[in-house]
Design an enzyme around this catalytic site. Structure first.
Site, PDB file in Angstrom:
ATOM      1  N   TRP B 156       0.838  -1.201   0.000  1.00  0.00           N
ATOM      2  CA  TRP B 156       0.000   0.000   0.000  1.00  0.00           C
ATOM      3  C   TRP B 156       0.872   1.251   0.000  1.00  0.00           C
ATOM      4  CZ3 TRP B 156      -0.850  -4.193   3.274  1.00  0.00           C
ATOM      5  CH2 TRP B 156      -2.020  -4.923   3.035  1.00  0.00           C
ATOM      6  N   HIS B 177      -6.945   1.893   2.106  1.00  0.00           N
ATOM      7  CA  HIS B 177      -8.006   0.912   1.846  1.00  0.00           C
ATOM      8  C   HIS B 177      -9.127   1.175   2.844  1.00  0.00           C
ATOM      9  CE1 HIS B 177      -5.439  -1.990   4.611  1.00  0.00           C
ATOM     10  NE2 HIS B 177      -5.548  -0.791   5.087  1.00  0.00           N
ATOM     11  N   ARG B 203      -3.906   6.274  -2.773  1.00  0.00           N
ATOM     12  CA  ARG B 203      -2.574   5.673  -2.844  1.00  0.00           C
ATOM     13  C   ARG B 203      -1.587   6.688  -3.402  1.00  0.00           C
ATOM     14  NH1 ARG B 203      -3.528  -0.115  -3.277  1.00  0.00           N
ATOM     15  NH2 ARG B 203      -5.103  -0.406  -1.671  1.00  0.00           N
ATOM     16  N   GLN B 217     -13.503   1.839  -2.606  1.00  0.00           N
ATOM     17  CA  GLN B 217     -13.553   0.430  -2.237  1.00  0.00           C
ATOM     18  C   GLN B 217     -14.822   0.163  -1.444  1.00  0.00           C
ATOM     19  OE1 GLN B 217     -10.074  -0.694   0.018  1.00  0.00           O
ATOM     20  NE2 GLN B 217      -8.936  -1.228  -1.825  1.00  0.00           N
ATOM     21  N   VAL B 260      -5.967 -11.163   7.345  1.00  0.00           N
ATOM     22  CA  VAL B 260      -6.819 -12.350   7.243  1.00  0.00           C
ATOM     23  C   VAL B 260      -5.948 -13.597   7.231  1.00  0.00           C
ATOM     24  CG1 VAL B 260      -8.779 -11.268   6.082  1.00  0.00           C
ATOM     25  CG2 VAL B 260      -6.877 -12.142   4.721  1.00  0.00           C
ATOM     26  N   ALA B 314     -13.731 -11.309   6.025  1.00  0.00           N
ATOM     27  CA  ALA B 314     -13.654  -9.936   5.543  1.00  0.00           C
ATOM     28  C   ALA B 314     -13.323  -9.979   4.067  1.00  0.00           C
ATOM     29  CB  ALA B 314     -12.576  -9.168   6.307  1.00  0.00           C
TER      30      ALA B 314
END
Ligand SMILES: [Zn+2]
Lengths: 786, 349
Positions: B156, B177, B203, B217, B260, B314
């Site tokens: 990122w 994000h 970004r 997003q 995650v 998620a």
């Protein structure tokens, strides 16, 4: 390998190792084979060309060749007619045709690297190793498949051939073959040749070193050079190539120091000192700071730990002994140093991801072995191993039920166990359905049950996991009035004929300043981005106006009429906190209010069109706004109003100041409204007040009033509506001109009178109207128009 | 007299034939049937005739009169009909002329796509929540298992925001994000939750046809007891079918996002070539549409949810990509260039 290439790529990708590209070297080489040059003669008709006879085993063709380096005895790559090649001049694919060159028939071609598609080199022919078997297909000798795999940052172990091989082994149930590491050690003990002192163990958990004497610097063997090239690295010399080769093979960056250049034969791992600098291998002098870890000798830094070596200890032609470093550095430290000096390297890229501290030893031993085998070196006995950061990794207690709980997939314990074991995990049964899992040292990314679940899932294949729909009751929803209001408002403005836009949140200071006539900054100094991509996008906007005006100007070339609006955040600075983000609506109009039509004359939009569009939306939100004459620095004086709801200002509306319009290189007039949605929110949708339908008819009267030009409509209506029985007032004409005295205007109203409990008589209505007229006359000087 | 009457009849009927409008017809009626008309004159003059003549002439006169009246009626009907037809023809509209133009507003294509995505998840019981675009490093990175110096930070590229922290603890950034909303929202909520969190993201990125530094997003989060990756697959499969067509296939592969575990990359089979390979899908037959996974146990702990009791999934997806794929938009920079010639092409759903 038993799996076809594409299947392997697919299995790897399923397991999280996606090949960004698969390059096949020699896939087109079906008419190219190894040849032996038996004769080289001058071409009878050309000085620069020669006739070369090549033995292929079953035949001996002669070809015309222009390469300067062709010589008798060489093994070369021979292309027969029909071979698919790369044109040496154009670089385009080509098929070799029979040719007559300066009168001599050429029955094929001796190829350059470029013609084979191996590299861009077309200075001469490719010379193969002397032991290449004559007549053999070149593809068997040099053909290869290169998977360029995109390794995610959690898997530094896969930044190596061995790492990928482990994965392939687990995915295909094929045994893993690792290089056998063994080499002859000399009599001299390494401890007698060098010493290592790790002064800052917090940044260097482990430092290993070995010493090789009597090395002969020279080119690496062909096979090693090719493998380096296939791995995207440039061959340099045997010692450097070996360190790079072992890095590609094991994933451990190594560094070779010229042993003779290390003062006192000592390695000190420490933070840099104030004022120190180091000239890196690329010849640039780098100033160091006290947070950077360096490798020093007893006197001065000789390398930046994990980032790059120093020129002062570089291996050169004259080098006869090397000290090989194989160490583990703290990833954050390497990352910060590399970033601060803007020196990302293959080595730092690996260290940054957190390598295993167990890796340095096998990698060092492998490199020592190759130094002995390929650089003629003599390895000192033993290695130096300073390991202050040694940590025990306790086994993970892993109930087999976790895969069911997290994946929704029933798997037998035996299956789970065998998958984990295929990846090198040690699995013991602590209880019937309870595993105790030892993580292999190279898997720095695995530390808890969820990690093991992923290991099982990705090897079994995500496609094996069932597909279900959550069947638990839907959790209670919390209402979000702002969200619903924004949505409704957006729909209403669209229905009013306005185009929604979304514009950049970042803007230049100049852009904000253009919204005032004298280019002053409107409002507080905006919050700044520290690393803006350009000055155009440097500040967090404090207003939606500049971009809207910009887009009006930009679209004027193509449109006769423009109506835009945006709902988005503006950002106000706050003391030691995140900026305050305010949901704001801004709308702007310019030009024809409607498309050209055969029925109506083209009419330019004006203040009242902007107001009408906004009011239509507000009324539908249940909001009754008042418009109060006001001033705004960006709007034209006299054509500007505050939008007021229940006594509170929620926004402004008006004509954009002509100088502001000019600042944006736009054509005017432009009309604009702006509302703070958070101030609007408490008033929106505040419920419907139902009234029963009237049972008695209304009496309708028209009334034209003559007032001074300065008297506002609102002041008249406020008085009229204050009277009993008045149920509705509508303005149907505004006139000033010859029919009324100078300095006066006439406003014509239609007024509906109605009573909830009886039918009104003329007398009643007349009475009210009389009182109304005298009130209007005394308060506003209004008289009935004759 | 009888001769006169016969002659009259011939003349009158010839004249009547030439009449084409009501005015002339009225003139004719007055001339031949009015009080001063020849026939009326004749009827009045009957008394001066002999009985025999009177009987003959009277019969003839009445006969002529009746004939005149009936011809008149017939003619009147004919003319009225013709005039009606004429009038109708005059009133006929050119139905192809343009109608009165209304100004047409439209939603921005990003809003259209965003609404569509949110609608699908709303129907699956997800609640929509929004949050700040300027964030602390903590929410954007640290709380999501991406501490300072973590290699995944490279995933990122970040626009940092000026912030002089006296304690030098906190740094401020433009959120890269929508995932910080997972942490923010769970600071105020307890499971079970099903949330979608749409918004702008930023970004540090040079722009080209495929890259834009500001984009949108939608983040999704579901936490409850017994939520599994099979549920994630089911939910996202359902989403893919509703967004991209009922016959869509979805592909789930291992991928890495620090917050995650296990992580998933989700692709759908290309809806242009149906998986055969084309330009849209770069020949692979598959189009990656989002990243997802089971909420990492460390993240669950930070949400104050016991990972031994609760589990969740998620996901996060780019919004502009949806209209780009669907309409074949070649350059992402059109979205916030706000050229009306671009925006006006998207009618909304
Ligand atoms: Zn396709």
């Amino acid at each position: 390998m038993t799996l076809p290439r594409d299947d392997l790529a697919r299995r790897l990708a399923q397991a999280g190792l996606e090949a960004g590209s698969v390059e096949i070297i020699g896939g087109q080489w079906d008419k190219i084979q190894v040849g032996h040059v038996t004769e080289v003669k001058p071409h009878p008709n050309a000085d620069r060309l020669r006739l070369v006879t090549v033995a292929l085993g079953d035949r001996m063709p002669t070809v015309v060749c222009g390469a300067p380096n062709v010589a008798v005895g060489q093994k070369i790559a021979f292309a027969s007619v029909g071979a698919k090649l790369v044109d040496g001049h154009t670089g385009q694919p080509a098929t070799l045709k029979p040719a007559k060159i300066r009168g001599v028939v050429s029955e094929g071609m001796v190829c350059s690297e470029k013609e084979l598609g191996l590299s861009g080199d077309h200075t001469g022919i490719l010379v193969l190793p002397a032991d290449a078997p004559v007549g053999a297909a070149l593809a068997d000798l040099l053909g290869d498949t290169i998977f360029d795999i995109e390794v995610t940052p959690n898997r530094p172990d896969c930044l190596s051939v061995i790492g990928i091989a482990r994965e392939v082994s687990a995915l295909t149930s094929q045994p893993l073959h690792l290089p056998q590491i063994a080499y002859k050690e000399g009599r001299e003990q390494v401890s007698g040749l060098a010493s290592v002192d790790v002064v800052d163990p917090d940044l260097c958990p482990r430092y290993c070193a070995g010493v090789i004497t009597n090395v002969k610097i020279g080119p690496s063997p062909e096979w090693l050079q090719r493998r380096l090239q296939a791995g995207g690295m440039r061959p340099i010399n045997n010692v450097v190539d070996i360190t790079n080769y072992v890095m590609l093979e094991h994933g451990q960056p190594l560094h070779a120091f010229d042993y003779a250049k290390l003062t006192d034969r000592k390695i000190v791992v420490r933070r840099a000192r104030q004022g120190e600098s180091l000239t890196s291998l690329d010849g640039v002098e780098r100033p160091l700071n006290c947070e950077m870890l360096v490798i020093a000798d007893s006197r001065r830094p000789v390398a930046l730990a994990g980032v790059m070596g120093g020129a002062n200890s570089e291996v050169s032609e004259a080098t006869t002994a090397v000290l090989l470093e194989s160490a583990n550095f703290k990833r954050e430290s390497v990352r910060e140093t590399a970033a601060a000096l803007n020196m990302r390297s293959e080595a730092s890229a690996r260290f940054e991801k957190g390598l295993s501290p167990e890796l340095p030893v096998p990698a060092l031993r492998r490199a020592m072995q190759l130094m002995v085998e390929l650089a003629g070196g003599e390895a000192a006995s033993g290695i130096i191993d300073v390991y202050p950061g040694k940590r025990e990794r306790p086994p993970i207690l892993f109930p087999a039920s976790e895969t069911k709980r997290l994946l929704g997939m029933e798997l037998p314990v035996e299956k789970i166990k065998s998958v984990l074991e295929s990846l090198g995990f040690g699995v013991e049964m602590a209880a019937p359905a309870q595993m105790s899992v030892n993580v292999p040292w190279w898997r720095t990314d695995v530390s808890q049950g969820a990690d093991l679940v992923e290991e099982v899932a990705r090897i079994v294949g995500y496609d094996q996991i069932p597909t279900t729909i959550m069947d638990a009751p839907i959790p209670p929803l919390e209402p979000s009035p702002l969200l619903s209001m924004k949505r409704t408002l957006t729909d209403l403005l669209v229905a009013a004929g306005m185009q929604e836009v979304i514009t950049y949140s970042l803007i230049s200071l100049e852009g904000l300043k253009r919204t005032t006539p004298d280019l002053d900054l409107p409002g507080p100094k905006p919050v700044r981005v520290s690393n803006p991509m350009s000055r155009e996008h440097e500040y967090l906007r404090t207003s939606l106006r500049p971009r809207l005006l910009f887009h009006i100007a930009q679209n004027q070339r193509f449109e006769e009429g423009i109506k835009l609006f945006e709902i988005g955040h503006v950002y106000y600075p706050r003391h030691s906190d995140l900026p305050q983000e305010v949901e704001t609506l801004c709308g702007a109009m310019w030009g024809l209010k409607q498309e050209m039509s055969w029925r109506t004359k083209p009419m330019p939009a004006d203040f009242y069109d902007a107001k009408g569009a906004l009011d239509a939306a507000l009324v539908r939100l249940g909001v009754e706004a008042k418009y109060v004459k006001a001033e705004d620095v960006g709007l034209r004086s006299g054509a500007c109003a505050d939008i007021v709801v229940r006594g509170l200002k929620i926004g402004v509306i008006g004509e954009v100041h002509p100088k502001v319009v000019e600042n944006f290189d736009a054509a005017g007039p432009v009309f604009l409204f702006e509302i703070d949605l958070e101030k609007l929110l408490p008033h929106a949708g505040t419920g419907v007040e139902y009234k029963p339908l009237p049972r008695f008819p209304a009496t309708v009267r028209d009334m034209a009033l003559v007032v001074d030009l300065g008297v506002q409509y609102q002041s008249i209506v406020d008085i009229v509506q204050d009277f009993p029985l008045v149920s509705r007032v509508a303005l149907f004409d505004v006139y000033s001109g010859e029919q009324v005295p100078r300095g006066k205007k006439s406003l014509a109203f239609r007024i509906w009178y109605q009573s909830p409990d009886h039918t009104l008589t003329d007398e009643e209505v007349n009475g009210v109207q009389q009182r109304m007229l005298s009130a209007l006359e005394s308060k506003l000087g209004a008289v009935l128009r004759a | 007299m009888i001769d006169k009457l016969s002659q009259l009849k011939t003349v009158a009927e010839t004249e009547l034939n030439a009449v084409t409008d009501t005015r002339r017809l009225e003139e004719w009626r007055v001339r031949y049937l009015g009080k001063k008309s020849a026939i009326m004159q004749a009827l009045r003059e009957l008394s001066s005739l002999s009985l025999e003549e009177r009987r003959k002439a009277g019969a003839l006169a009445n006969e002529v009169k009746d004939a005149f009246e009936s011809s008149y009626k017939q003619k009147l009907e004919g003319i009225k009909q013709a005039e009606l037809e004429l009038a109708t023809a005059a009133k006929a509209l050119d139905v192809t002329l343009p109608g009165q133009p209304e100004s047409l507003g439209r939603l921005h294509p990003t809003t259209q796509a965003m609404r569509e995505v949110c609608q699908v998840f709303t129907s699956l019981g997800f609640e929509t929540v929004e949050g700040p675009e300027v964030e602390w490093d903590y929410y954007n990175f640290e709380a999501l298992n991406i501490p300072k110096g973590h290699p995944a930070r490279d995933m990122w590229a970040t626009l940092w925001v000026d912030f002089a922290d006296p304690e030098k603890q906190r740094s401020m950034l433009m959120r890269t994000h929508t995932s910080p909303m997972q942490i923010r929202t769970m600071e105020k909520r307890r499971p079970p939750v099903r949330l979608i969190m749409p918004g702008k993201t930023y970004r540090y990125e040079a722009t080209d046809v495929r890259h834009e530094w500001m984009f949108h997003q939608v983040e999704g989060l579901a936490i409850d007891k017994n939520i599994t990756m099979a549920d994630l697959k089911g939910t996202l499969f359902e989403f893919a079918r509703r967004m991209f067509g009922a016959d869509r296939k979805a592909r789930f592969r291992c991928d890495y996002f620090p917050f995650v575990e296990p992580g998933v990359e989700v692709a759908i089979d290309c809806f242009i070539c149906k998986g055969q390979g084309c330009r849209l899908c770069s020949g692979s037959g598959w189009i990656e549409i989002l990243g997802a996974g089971m909420v990492h146990p460390d993240v669950l702990r930070r949400m104050d949810c016991d990972p031994a009791v609760y589990s969740g999934f998620a996901f996060g997806m780019g919004v502009e990509r949806i209209p780009m794929l669907r309409y074949g938009i070649e350059d992402i920079r059109h979205f916030y260039g706000n050229d009306l010639r671009f925006l006006k092409q998207f009618w909304g759903f």
